[in-house]
Design a protein around this motif. Sequence first.
Motif, short mmCIF file in Angstrom:
data_model
loop_
_atom_site.label_atom_id
_atom_site.label_comp_id
_atom_site.label_asym_id
_atom_site.label_seq_id
_atom_site.Cartn_x
_atom_site.Cartn_y
_atom_site.Cartn_z
N HIS A 50 0.75 5.58 -8.22
CA HIS A 50 2.12 5.84 -8.63
C HIS A 50 3.03 4.80 -7.99
CE1 HIS A 50 5.93 8.02 -9.23
NE2 HIS A 50 5.28 8.69 -10.17
N GLU A 51 4.10 4.46 -8.70
CA GLU A 51 5.00 3.41 -8.22
C GLU A 51 5.66 3.77 -6.90
OE1 GLU A 51 8.82 4.87 -10.96
OE2 GLU A 51 7.88 2.92 -11.29
N THR A 52 5.68 5.05 -6.55
CA THR A 52 6.34 5.46 -5.31
C THR A 52 5.56 5.06 -4.06
OG1 THR A 52 5.28 7.64 -5.38
CG2 THR A 52 7.46 7.43 -6.42
N TYR A 53 4.29 4.68 -4.23
CA TYR A 53 3.53 4.31 -3.03
C TYR A 53 2.66 3.07 -3.20
CZ TYR A 53 -0.32 6.87 -5.33
OH TYR A 53 -1.28 7.33 -6.22
N GLU A 54 2.68 2.44 -4.37
CA GLU A 54 1.76 1.33 -4.60
C GLU A 54 2.01 0.14 -3.67
OE1 GLU A 54 2.11 0.34 -8.68
OE2 GLU A 54 4.12 -0.48 -8.54
N GLU A 55 3.24 -0.05 -3.19
CA GLU A 55 3.51 -1.17 -2.30
C GLU A 55 2.87 -1.01 -0.93
OE1 GLU A 55 7.64 -2.03 -1.99
OE2 GLU A 55 7.82 -2.73 -4.07
N LYS A 56 2.57 0.20 -0.53
CA LYS A 56 1.95 0.43 0.78
C LYS A 56 0.44 0.69 0.66
CE LYS A 56 3.10 5.40 0.89
NZ LYS A 56 3.84 6.46 1.62
N LEU A 57 -0.11 0.50 -0.56
CA LEU A 57 -1.52 0.79 -0.81
C LEU A 57 -2.33 -0.50 -0.90
CD1 LEU A 57 -3.63 2.98 -1.50
CD2 LEU A 57 -2.95 2.77 -3.90
N PHE A 58 -3.45 -0.54 -0.17
CA PHE A 58 -4.32 -1.71 -0.12
C PHE A 58 -5.73 -1.30 -0.53
CE2 PHE A 58 -0.87 -2.35 2.76
CZ PHE A 58 -0.59 -3.71 2.78
N THR A 59 -6.48 -2.24 -1.11
CA THR A 59 -7.89 -1.99 -1.42
C THR A 59 -8.76 -3.09 -0.84
OG1 THR A 59 -7.93 -3.20 -3.53
CG2 THR A 59 -7.23 -0.89 -3.60
N VAL A 60 -10.04 -2.77 -0.62
CA VAL A 60 -11.02 -3.73 -0.12
C VAL A 60 -12.33 -3.55 -0.87
CG1 VAL A 60 -10.02 -3.84 2.20
CG2 VAL A 60 -11.80 -2.16 1.70
N GLY A 61 -13.25 -4.50 -0.68
CA GLY A 61 -14.57 -4.41 -1.28
C GLY A 61 -14.51 -4.39 -2.79
N PRO A 62 -15.30 -3.52 -3.44
CA PRO A 62 -15.34 -3.50 -4.90
C PRO A 62 -14.17 -2.75 -5.53
CG PRO A 62 -16.88 -1.90 -4.03
CD PRO A 62 -16.32 -2.64 -2.84
#
Length: 553
Positions: A318-330
């Motif tokens: 959701h746009e309300t939290y995507e700026e603080k969300l990170f992903t790694v690996g696959p």
Amino acid sequence: MFCEQCEQTASGDGCHQWGACGKSPEVNTTQDILVYCLRGVAPIVLTAKKLGINTHDLDVFTCESLFATMTNVNFNSKRFTNYIQQCLEKREQLKAQIQAISPENAHWSELSNYQPNWDESLVTQGQEAALPFLSQIDHNIDVFSLKLTVLYGIKGAASYTFHAYELGQEDDVVYTFIHEALAAIDRDDLDLPDWVDLALKVGEINLRAMELLDQGHTSTYGHPIPTHVPLNPRLGKAILVSGHDIKQLCAILEQTANTGLTVYTHGELLPAHGYPRLKEKYPHFYGHYGTAWQNQTKDFHRFPGAIIVTTNCLMPPHETYEEKLFTVGPVGYPGLNYLAANEQGNVDYSPVIAKANSLPGFTEESEPRQVMVGFAHNTVLSVADTVIEAVKQGKIRHFFLVGGCDGAKPGRSYYTEFVEKVPEDCIVLTLACGKFRFFDKNLGQIGELPRLMDVGQCNDAYSAIQIALGLANAFEVGVNDLPLSMILSWYEQKAVAVLLTLLYLGIKNIRLGPTLPAFISPNVFKLLSDHYHLQAITTPEADLAACLSGASG
């Protein structure tokens, strides 16, 4: 598009317009092309292995990229395009090696020579490539059903294999079989019994993969021990880590040491609190926030810090939290912050730390709450004598393993109601994110044994199996003769792999829900039901009564 690999498929028979998980037809088709390429690479790898050529790079790549195609892992078509390009580059390099040392073996099928046209739509090409495979539905739907079962089971096994690889645990037998299974998908000379045998072989190999992962976890972080985990946050800035990857969690803890940040787990990482070497070394590794994956839009929105998703399950953010969300690996999603590993496989988490420091963190305290984790096979079997004595004295009447995947579709309240109705002289073992339906309930104790024991992640199904085998050995009976019933929920392909492992071990009377897999044809399910008494869940009351009476139906 056509996809029926998970439990939430539209109308229970497959997604045809848009993935219920959130994947677009473009992403679905691009990942299908990747699997198509891997099926063509498999015979080349097997030839190379016979010639003594090192295939380790492609072994690991195959596992990682199959992992990426699982439900709720990667939604980024550009990442899949990159995987396809890497796959074809590695394929051609391996072909050249084979040609150089054994040209008589360098003859490849059309599939093994497949090359997409990068100037045209991959979606169209993917649909065209899938047509011959999908046409098998009309030829023999039961064989097609088992082919899908093998493919989805291999995805789950490859995911566990990749987790184990990260922890330095590998077995070429596992890698080789993954390629053999992928190559077999395109065979038309196998009949129904052959495909049943191959599906059970997936279960056998998956057992080995989970064993390797268990060895990686316990040799690195110690055997889990019973541990109280706070559910209430403490004051200060924070990072939330979701997924399954304990190695990445450890890397985050190492890089956040002495920064003043508190690290919380989310979803399937809850059992990580039971590993003693993590708790002893990192005092800022504090508690758990939120529940299962399908609630992450609410959990991530409310969390006042940075968030990292290390493996499945990711939902469209959701746009309300995507700026603080990170992903790694696959794991990936278009527009999200992706942290790539360096050549040594290490990830720099400084952007996450900076984001966490820029956010308010927790500013208010809440009422203390906690749950217990850490009842893996080493802990439970260490008190096997106490358990056996309690059973002999009539203090423990029955064991229920209630666990598996959680999900958003209706019908999953069954598992909460089932646990609530379990009699007080019975013990509930649980694992995976299915436990979040009831993980914070106080079921009390039988003597010194808690009535609710968290065995761990879905990755720790190996631990549950070892508990069952260990108790059967202590009682000197077969597993199917134990006062034990398995009530399982499934969602994605790791669960398929685990179910095949249980069937490979000959475990009977498993109850599965909330719905049966769409890719299992009626005849295949009847076969499994006839041989293993595999059955769909009905109502908590009826299933509980049948389990306690010893009825298989």
